[in-house]
Design an enzyme around this catalytic site. Sequence first.
Site, short mmCIF file in Angstrom:
data_model
loop_
_atom_site.label_atom_id
_atom_site.label_comp_id
_atom_site.label_asym_id
_atom_site.label_seq_id
_atom_site.Cartn_x
_atom_site.Cartn_y
_atom_site.Cartn_z
N ALA A 1 0.80 -1.23 0.00
CA ALA A 1 0.00 0.00 0.00
C ALA A 1 0.83 1.28 0.00
O ALA A 1 0.28 2.36 -0.01
CB ALA A 1 -0.94 0.00 1.21
N TYR B 1 8.73 -12.95 -14.93
CA TYR B 1 7.65 -12.07 -14.48
C TYR B 1 6.32 -12.57 -15.04
O TYR B 1 5.32 -12.68 -14.31
CB TYR B 1 7.89 -10.62 -14.90
CG TYR B 1 6.71 -9.74 -14.57
CD1 TYR B 1 6.40 -9.45 -13.24
CD2 TYR B 1 5.87 -9.24 -15.57
CE1 TYR B 1 5.28 -8.67 -12.92
CE2 TYR B 1 4.76 -8.47 -15.25
CZ TYR B 1 4.47 -8.19 -13.93
OH TYR B 1 3.37 -7.44 -13.62
N GLY C 1 1.76 3.19 -5.79
CA GLY C 1 1.07 2.61 -6.93
C GLY C 1 -0.37 2.21 -6.69
O GLY C 1 -1.15 2.93 -6.05
#
Length: 255
Positions: A12, A155, A15
């Site tokens: 948090a 990724y 972004g």
Amino acid sequence: MANKRIILVTGASSGFGRAIALRFAAGGWDIIITGRRAERLSELKGQIEADYGVDVLPLCFDVQDRKAVNEQLANLPAEWQEIDVLVNNAGLALGRANFDEADIDDWETMIDTNIKGLLYVSRGVLPYFEKKGKGHIVNIGSTAAKDVYPMGNVYCATKSAVEAISKAQRIDLLSKKIKVTAIHPGAAETEFSLVRLKGNQAESDKVYAGYHALEARDIADITYYVANQPAHVCINDLVVTCTAQANGLFTYKEG
């Protein structure tokens, strides 16, 4: 906190996670915010409390650290245990290289954060959902789960895993009345590319040049929407791109 809804958001401090925390606070929710950067969590807590008058509980830990996740989540104050929604947002991309040239340390960090971290936090929150008799897990995935692209290798693999885990959670938790939603954003102008390119601002700027990428608040609004559906409605899977992007492979840039 009586009769208020509670959301826990990982990652948090910036972004999507930060935007999601702010959006739910604006809707009157109390917020548990987690992240690795204590100073950013403290700043966000102060902003939310000042602007929206809701309660905020900051928890500083790295989702990669299984022991820390277990300790923090198993020992939530009683008034914070009535969690309604978990947003597994913490995640990152590191490096952009062909498979045979990639840094294996980068691979391990992405696997440990994007996959293992999501699993640790989900398991840590599930006992509260089970006790409550309902809950909602929102996993922030990526269009990289849908389309593998050059130099994305591990990724893309981690985000494919997030998609598969989301489907598995949805199936396995049906009897417990726990909703599961996967949201897969495309290109979004956050710190994502700056982190991936290891602080190279000039190269990061090129990623978003020539088109209007998604903004963090766009994903926050969508997350708020799916979390506020009636009890009998679950939105399982969403792919979200900006208008200039068709999928993880095709983006139209002007100029």
